[in-house]
Design an enzyme around this catalytic site. Structure first.
Site, PDB file in Angstrom:
ATOM      1  N   VAL A  16       0.812  -1.221   0.000  1.00 37.17           N
ATOM      2  CA  VAL A  16       0.000   0.000   0.000  1.00 37.17           C
ATOM      3  C   VAL A  16       0.845   1.272   0.000  1.00 37.17           C
ATOM      4  O   VAL A  16       0.302   2.374   0.056  1.00 37.17           O
ATOM      5  CB  VAL A  16      -0.977   0.027   1.204  1.00 37.17           C
ATOM      6  CG1 VAL A  16      -1.990  -1.094   1.089  1.00 37.17           C
ATOM      7  CG2 VAL A  16      -0.234  -0.025   2.526  1.00 37.17           C
ATOM      8  N   LYS A  34       3.992   1.727   1.987  1.00 36.24           N
ATOM      9  CA  LYS A  34       4.653   2.034   3.265  1.00 36.24           C
ATOM     10  C   LYS A  34       6.070   2.559   3.092  1.00 36.24           C
ATOM     11  O   LYS A  34       6.498   3.470   3.814  1.00 36.24           O
ATOM     12  CB  LYS A  34       4.703   0.792   4.167  1.00 36.24           C
ATOM     13  CG  LYS A  34       3.376   0.347   4.724  1.00 36.24           C
ATOM     14  CD  LYS A  34       3.552  -0.665   5.837  1.00 36.24           C
ATOM     15  CE  LYS A  34       4.468  -1.815   5.467  1.00 36.24           C
ATOM     16  NZ  LYS A  34       3.946  -2.623   4.334  1.00 36.24           N
ATOM     17  N   VAL A  74       7.655   4.147   0.462  1.00 36.93           N
ATOM     18  CA  VAL A  74       7.724   5.515  -0.051  1.00 36.93           C
ATOM     19  C   VAL A  74       7.204   6.489   0.998  1.00 36.93           C
ATOM     20  O   VAL A  74       7.766   7.569   1.209  1.00 36.93           O
ATOM     21  CB  VAL A  74       6.934   5.645  -1.369  1.00 36.93           C
ATOM     22  CG1 VAL A  74       6.847   7.109  -1.796  1.00 36.93           C
ATOM     23  CG2 VAL A  74       7.590   4.816  -2.462  1.00 36.93           C
ATOM     24  N   LYS A 105      14.134  -0.543   9.424  1.00 39.74           N
ATOM     25  CA  LYS A 105      13.241  -1.659   9.088  1.00 39.74           C
ATOM     26  C   LYS A 105      13.793  -2.870   9.839  1.00 39.74           C
ATOM     27  O   LYS A 105      14.739  -3.516   9.388  1.00 39.74           O
ATOM     28  CB  LYS A 105      13.259  -1.917   7.578  1.00 39.74           C
ATOM     29  CG  LYS A 105      12.456  -3.151   7.146  1.00 39.74           C
ATOM     30  CD  LYS A 105      11.099  -2.774   6.630  1.00 39.74           C
ATOM     31  CE  LYS A 105      10.382  -3.993   6.047  1.00 39.74           C
ATOM     32  NZ  LYS A 105       9.157  -3.645   5.357  1.00 39.74           N
ATOM     33  N   THR A 156      11.894  -9.035   4.722  1.00 39.43           N
ATOM     34  CA  THR A 156      11.706 -10.302   4.020  1.00 39.43           C
ATOM     35  C   THR A 156      11.620 -10.011   2.521  1.00 39.43           C
ATOM     36  O   THR A 156      11.350  -8.882   2.108  1.00 39.43           O
ATOM     37  CB  THR A 156      10.424 -11.025   4.481  1.00 39.43           C
ATOM     38  OG1 THR A 156       9.286 -10.209   4.172  1.00 39.43           O
ATOM     39  CG2 THR A 156      10.460 -11.291   5.982  1.00 39.43           C
ATOM     40  N   ASP A 209      17.581   0.191   1.599  1.00 39.55           N
ATOM     41  CA  ASP A 209      18.299   0.746   0.448  1.00 39.55           C
ATOM     42  C   ASP A 209      17.408   1.699  -0.343  1.00 39.55           C
ATOM     43  O   ASP A 209      17.871   2.725  -0.846  1.00 39.55           O
ATOM     44  CB  ASP A 209      18.796  -0.383  -0.460  1.00 39.55           C
ATOM     45  CG  ASP A 209      19.970  -1.139   0.140  1.00 39.55           C
ATOM     46  OD1 ASP A 209      20.639  -0.585   1.037  1.00 39.55           O
ATOM     47  OD2 ASP A 209      20.206  -2.288  -0.272  1.00 39.55           O
ATOM     48  N   PRO A 269       0.491  11.027  -3.955  1.00 41.84           N
ATOM     49  CA  PRO A 269      -0.170  10.602  -5.196  1.00 41.84           C
ATOM     50  C   PRO A 269       0.654   9.576  -5.964  1.00 41.84           C
ATOM     51  O   PRO A 269       1.870   9.445  -5.760  1.00 41.84           O
ATOM     52  CB  PRO A 269      -0.285  11.911  -5.983  1.00 41.84           C
ATOM     53  CG  PRO A 269       0.876  12.733  -5.512  1.00 41.84           C
ATOM     54  CD  PRO A 269       1.030  12.396  -4.055  1.00 41.84           C
ATOM     55  N   THR A 300       2.731   8.212  -8.978  1.00 42.05           N
ATOM     56  CA  THR A 300       3.615   8.826  -9.955  1.00 42.05           C
ATOM     57  C   THR A 300       4.381   7.732 -10.685  1.00 42.05           C
ATOM     58  O   THR A 300       4.623   6.651 -10.140  1.00 42.05           O
ATOM     59  CB  THR A 300       4.615   9.796  -9.296  1.00 42.05           C
ATOM     60  OG1 THR A 300       5.464  10.359 -10.302  1.00 42.05           O
ATOM     61  CG2 THR A 300       5.479   9.083  -8.269  1.00 42.05           C
TER      62      THR A 300
END
Length: 208
Positions: free
Chosen positions: A14, A16, A18, A33, A37, A46, A188, A190
């Site tokens: 969904v 997360k 970005v 993080k 996985t 990265d 949004p 892109t």
């Protein structure tokens, strides 16, 4: 301000990562993080590192990196790895900046199991983190969004609010109203996610 902000989603895929990059950029926070996985396409660490442009944020190494694109408990089982949640919590204390927030990205949603006994929502409570919920509009997303909000309320976990990603839908306004959690912003869709895009979106977030 030094606090822990946990980025969770109403499901998988969904936006997360970005969103995490945009929050990191907006706050000039650190990123972590704990359990990664699905290594075939690289790590989220990265990705975030490549998308932030401020000179302050630090992207910390994962506690566990597992090959299988599955929940942490299943990926660990396939590789005969024992995920030690106590060790992860100790790492959280050791890397927590004294003068910056730490943005922690989870795997999937609240009920994703880290181990056979510990679910993501349990982990959030143990971290004593505040939550940002990432949502996206798709068939069934209202149910997933409101279930996520309801469970967070039932566990008395502090929620900063919603960040929506992808194409806009009027459902967003209803989800915000029904949940009682505020809108922090929306990112949004892109065709090109790069540092310029993340910086632009970071400036539009209303975090505090």
């Amino acid at each position: 301000m030094s606090e822990r902000i946990f980025i969770t989603g109403i499901g998988t895929g969904v936006g997360k990562t970005v969103t995490s990059a945009c929050v990191v950029e907006a706050l000039q926070a650190d990123y972590w993080k704990p359990v990664q996985t699905g290594l075939k396409e690289g790590t989220d660490t990265d990705t975030v590192k490549s998308l932030i442009s401020n000179p302050v944020s630090v992207c910390h190494r994962e506690a566990y990196c597992l090959e299988a694109p599955a929940s942490p408990h299943l990926a660990a089982r396939l590789e005969d790895v024992n995920i030690n949640v106590k060790r992860i919590l100790e790492l959280a204390h050791s890397i927590q900046p004294s003068n910056r927030s730490l943005v922690i990205e989870g795997a999937g949603g609240l009920m994703v199991p880290l181990t056979e006994q510990v679910f993501t929502i349990d982990f959030i409570q143990q971290l004593e983190a505040k939550v940002i919920i990432v949502a996206q509009n798709y068939l069934g997303s209202i149910n997933h969004a409101l279930l996520t909000a309801r469970v967070l309320k039932q566990h008395a976990i502090p929620v900063l609010g919603w960040i929506f990603s992808g194409e806009y839908h009027s459902n967003e306004t209803e989800v915000i109203g029904w949940s009682g959690y505020p809108l922090l912003g929306r990112i949004p869709h892109t065709g090109l996610v790069d540092r310029a895009f993340v910086k632009e979106q970071a400036e539009k977030l209303s975090l505090w």
